[in-house]
Design a protein around this motif. Structure first.
Motif, PDB file in Angstrom:
ATOM      1  N   ASN A 296      -5.067  -6.483   8.039  1.00 20.36           N
ATOM      2  CA  ASN A 296      -4.866  -5.760   6.998  1.00 20.36           C
ATOM      3  C   ASN A 296      -5.194  -6.655   5.522  1.00 20.36           C
ATOM      4  OD1 ASN A 296      -4.581  -3.925   4.576  1.00 20.36           O
ATOM      5  ND2 ASN A 296      -3.390  -2.742   6.045  1.00 20.36           N
TER       6      ASN A 296
ATOM      7  N   THR B 144       0.760  -1.153   0.098  1.00 16.82           N
ATOM      8  CA  THR B 144      -0.012   0.001  -0.109  1.00 16.82           C
ATOM      9  C   THR B 144       0.871   1.261   0.060  1.00 16.82           C
ATOM     10  OG1 THR B 144      -0.193  -0.416   2.507  1.00 16.82           O
ATOM     11  CG2 THR B 144      -2.185  -1.005   1.019  1.00 16.82           C
TER      12      THR B 144
ATOM     13  N   LEU C 275     -10.271  -1.609   4.381  1.00 19.78           N
ATOM     14  CA  LEU C 275      -9.047  -2.256   4.587  1.00 19.78           C
ATOM     15  C   LEU C 275      -8.599  -3.137   5.820  1.00 19.78           C
ATOM     16  CD1 LEU C 275      -6.233  -0.362   2.853  1.00 19.78           C
ATOM     17  CD2 LEU C 275      -7.363  -2.161   2.002  1.00 19.78           C
ATOM     18  N   CYS C 276      -9.278  -2.643   6.940  1.00 17.45           N
ATOM     19  CA  CYS C 276      -8.812  -3.634   8.166  1.00 17.45           C
ATOM     20  C   CYS C 276     -10.123  -4.637   8.794  1.00 17.45           C
ATOM     21  CB  CYS C 276      -8.217  -2.855   9.216  1.00 17.45           C
ATOM     22  SG  CYS C 276      -6.787  -2.059   8.710  1.00 17.45           S
TER      23      CYS C 276
ATOM     24  N   VAL D  50     -12.073   3.640   0.601  1.00 18.42           N
ATOM     25  CA  VAL D  50     -11.265   1.959   0.148  1.00 18.42           C
ATOM     26  C   VAL D  50     -10.742   1.972   1.552  1.00 18.42           C
ATOM     27  CG1 VAL D  50      -9.709   0.964  -1.082  1.00 18.42           C
ATOM     28  CG2 VAL D  50     -11.351   2.376  -2.145  1.00 18.42           C
ATOM     29  N   ALA D  51      -9.615   3.021   2.058  1.00 16.48           N
ATOM     30  CA  ALA D  51      -8.919   2.556   3.243  1.00 16.48           C
ATOM     31  C   ALA D  51      -9.663   2.653   4.391  1.00 16.48           C
ATOM     32  CB  ALA D  51      -8.261   3.922   3.662  1.00 16.48           C
TER      33      ALA D  51
ATOM     34  N   PRO E 146      -3.955   2.878   6.921  1.00 12.86           N
ATOM     35  CA  PRO E 146      -5.477   3.197   6.176  1.00 12.86           C
ATOM     36  C   PRO E 146      -5.610   4.737   7.083  1.00 12.86           C
ATOM     37  CG  PRO E 146      -5.794   1.009   6.734  1.00 12.86           C
ATOM     38  CD  PRO E 146      -4.348   1.372   7.208  1.00 12.86           C
TER      39      PRO E 146
ATOM     40  N   ALA F 229      -4.792  -5.937   2.673  1.00 16.13           N
ATOM     41  CA  ALA F 229      -3.665  -5.898   1.739  1.00 16.13           C
ATOM     42  C   ALA F 229      -2.687  -7.193   2.013  1.00 16.13           C
ATOM     43  CB  ALA F 229      -2.898  -4.593   2.055  1.00 16.13           C
TER      44      ALA F 229
END
Length: 647
Positions: A600, A489, A593-594, A589-590, A562, A602
């Motif tokens: 995360n 990220t 993320l978690c 979007v952020a 994020p 990602a």
């Protein structure tokens, strides 16, 4: 357009659902990473937890995005944002285990130990089992002010009470943002309701700043407050004074040389009143002509009649049609604009000096929380020494109309970049006003004095926090510990990870290159902001460029989390007039993320994400290079200026 009630209570329902997710699967003590995409699809976490997280996150994001397109007052935005925070205050942290790291660092500080000497494995902490393994051997990467505040929270000796204290600190930071926004919006010419909604109601605030208790809230709050005080301390900045009634609004006769595009509009714009909804209550109120003049000068309120009026609209100002550019009638209109704008409240003397020191002190304290705040200090100096339109005659037309300038401005033509530094403007305008050279030198000395006060306040804040904490300046060497996380990220890290797939470990190299690129970008942004401080129509706003600098810091830093997206959001929301998707989409979007206990998403696509990010960056570079070579740049897009009309 969605109804305000649907937006407010839809988001509140999402916050309630996230509270359920925090209760069932938030970050716990001891550390237990039990929620991953694999466990969710396997059914190991049951049904209620993943459904509550998905529904809560989706509703909160959808309500926030819908609210961007909803007509709202500032009061409505503030109340709704506060409502969304309430359900998450009493449950486990969401989105990360960082709050437990803060608690341990606070315990070390309160026990007389040195959090910069090592991690919890070395220095010790009774709650070490709750800290994520990644950070157990890392020293505290935060400034001494935050460690002192965390130490006060940890003196209770209870982990639960310590977490509660950390949330109080986060709430204080969010409150500082809310208090600073009106001044930032007035400087940026953005309606307060819209900016407050973008910042305070952003899902990242309840999920990460409040529930996760991240110290970024305090850093952003102190930084925004410091910038607001820097704006207020500028002697040429005029803040609103709605109780003042200019004499010209009652006594100025109609000007026969000025006609209105609207036959029903008053003949004299300086004597007009503008109907607009009062901020917060949605009722109609009458704004004096001075408010309209301030709106035309670029300091816009929530009033649609002032803030949303198109260029050349009679709701903003009438167009001079008969008087030549430098005629006495035109000069009279200019002076009337100055008189109206002057009905606001301007800081002078000791008040301005104290505000300058206060701005520097707040920025220094923000750096003493997280070093990121250092990025905005050079732009705060520009805010202190730039010259606002009122100091050379208020604009007599809409701010978006580049042809409407004061008579004095047209006489001298475009002004150089150093005009904002007070090295030439005072002499020219002083000479025209009959000012002596001694008075001009006195004005220049005042600008230098304000800059010295800001820098002095920064140094005093940093030194005081470092000395009072008992840690000195050792915290500076501990900043490198924050780069232990390796995720795609972060664009520089993603490029290094992509190179790793076919060659040697390149992440350290690409991160260094990213820091070098960031330094170049920051210098260029400051230079462009300084050159644009001459307030040519659509001139470059140092506050806007401070937001760009924070955005560049987020993009080019070695690590991205994020909640880092909130750094530039707090400033850009108060300055950007268009292209809001560049703020809304990344933050939305952020926000998703978690997972509840900090996993995360990602991490689930490390290889694919690194390759995709690298390809995207290469495409951007090639696309921009092709545009430059082909010369396909807009006629109103001068070289060295960021894209879009807000640059």
């Amino acid at each position: 357009m969605p109804r305000p009630a649907v937006v407010r209570y839809g988001g509140f329902a999402g916050s309630l659902a996230l509270a359920v997710a925090a209760w069932l699967g938030g970050a716990t003590n001891p550390w237990q990473p039990t929620i991953t995409p694999g466990t969710i699809f396997a059914g190991d976490n049951g049904v209620l937890l993943p459904v509550a997280w998905l529904a809560g996150t989706g509703l909160l994001i959808a309500a926030w995005v819908a609210g961007v397109h909803t007509e709202k007052t500032a009061r409505w935005a503030y109340v709704t944002a506060a409502l969304w925070l309430l359900p998450l205050l009493a449950f486990l942290p969401l989105g990360s285990y960082d709050a437990y790291s803060y608690a341990c660092q606070g315990w070390q500080q309160s026990a007389g130990l040195d959090p910069y000497a090592g991690g919890v494995d070395l220095v010790g902490c009774p709650w070490a089992d709750a800290v994520a393994p990644t950070w157990r051997d890392a020293p505290a990467p935060y400034g001494p002010l935050f460690l002192m505040l965390a130490g006060i929270a940890a003196k209770t000796g209870s982990l639960t009470l310590t977490l509660a204290g950390l949330r109080v600190i986060a709430l204080l930071g969010v409150a500082l943002i809310a208090v600073a926004l009106p001044v930032l919006c007035r400087r940026g010419g953005v309606p307060l309701g819209r900016a407050a909604w973008l910042v305070l109601a952003c899902p990242l605030v309840p999920i990460h700043l409040i529930s996760g208790a991240h110290n970024d809230a305090l850093m952003i709050g102190l930084m925004a407050s410091g910038l607001a005080l820097a704006i207020r301390a500028n002697p040429t900045f005029i803040r609103a004074n709605p109780t003042a009634t200019p004499a010209s609004s009652a006594a100025t006769p109609a000007n026969p040389t000025v006609t209105s595009a609207n036959p029903a509009a008053p003949a004299n714009p300086t004597a007009a009143s503008v109907a607009s909804p009062a901020v917060g209550d949605g009722k109609s109120a009458t704004v004096p002509a001075s408010s309209a003049a301030e709106g035309a000068a670029g300091f816009v309120t929530d009033s649609p009649a002032v803030a949303a009026a198109p260029a050349n609209s009679p709701a903003v100002a009438a167009k001079p049609t008969a008087a030549p550019a430098n005629s006495p009638a035109d000069a009279a209109n200019t002076e009337a604009g100055v008189a109206n704008a002057g009905t606001g409240v301007r800081m002078k003397g000791k008040s301005a000096n104290l505000a300058g020191w206060g701005a520097g002190l707040l920025l220094g304290l923000a750096i003493a929380v997280k070093a990121t705040a250092l990025v905005v200090v050079p732009f705060a100096l520009l805010l202190m020494i730039e010259r606002y339109p009122q100091s050379r005659g208020a604009l007599t037309g809409p701010v978006d109309n580049p042809r409407v300038l004061s008579a004095r401005r047209r006489n001298f033509g475009p002004r150089p970049w150093w005009w904002g530094l007070g090295m030439a403007g005072h002499g020219r305008e002083g000479a025209q006003a009959g000012q002596t050279s001694d008075e001009g030198r006195s004005g220049r000395a005042a600008w230098v004095g304000q800059a010295v006060r800001v820098l002095g306040g920064v140094l005093v804040g940093l030194a005081a926090a470092s000395l009072v904490s008992g840690r000195g300046f050792g915290w500076v060497t501990a900043l490198s510990g924050s780069g232990k996380s390796v995720q795609w990220t972060s664009p520089p890290t993603a490029v290094g990870m992509a190179i790793d797939l076919v060659g040697p470990d390149a992440v350290p190299v690409t991160r260094i290159l990213g820091i070098v690129a960031l330094a170049v970008v920051l210098i260029r942004l400051w230079w462009n902001a300084a050159r644009g401080a001459n307030w040519q129509a659509g001139g470059r706003n140092p506050l806007l460029y401070a937001g760009y600098a924070l955005a560049a810091t987020v993009l080019l830093a070695p690590v991205f989390h994020p909640w880092y997206a909130l750094w530039p959001l707090a400033i850009l929301a108060a300055t950007l007039h268009r292209h809001l998707n560049w703020l809304v989409v990344p933050c939305a979007v952020a926000s998703a993320l978690c997972l509840p206990d900090g996993y995360n998403l990602a991490l689930a696509v490390k290889t694919q994400g690194a390759v995709a990010m690298t390809v995207f960056l290469v495409w951007i570079v090639v696309h921009e290079a092709k545009n430059r070579i082909a010369g396909r740049r807009r006629a109103d897009h001068p070289a060295g200026r960021l894209s879009g009309p807000d640059a």
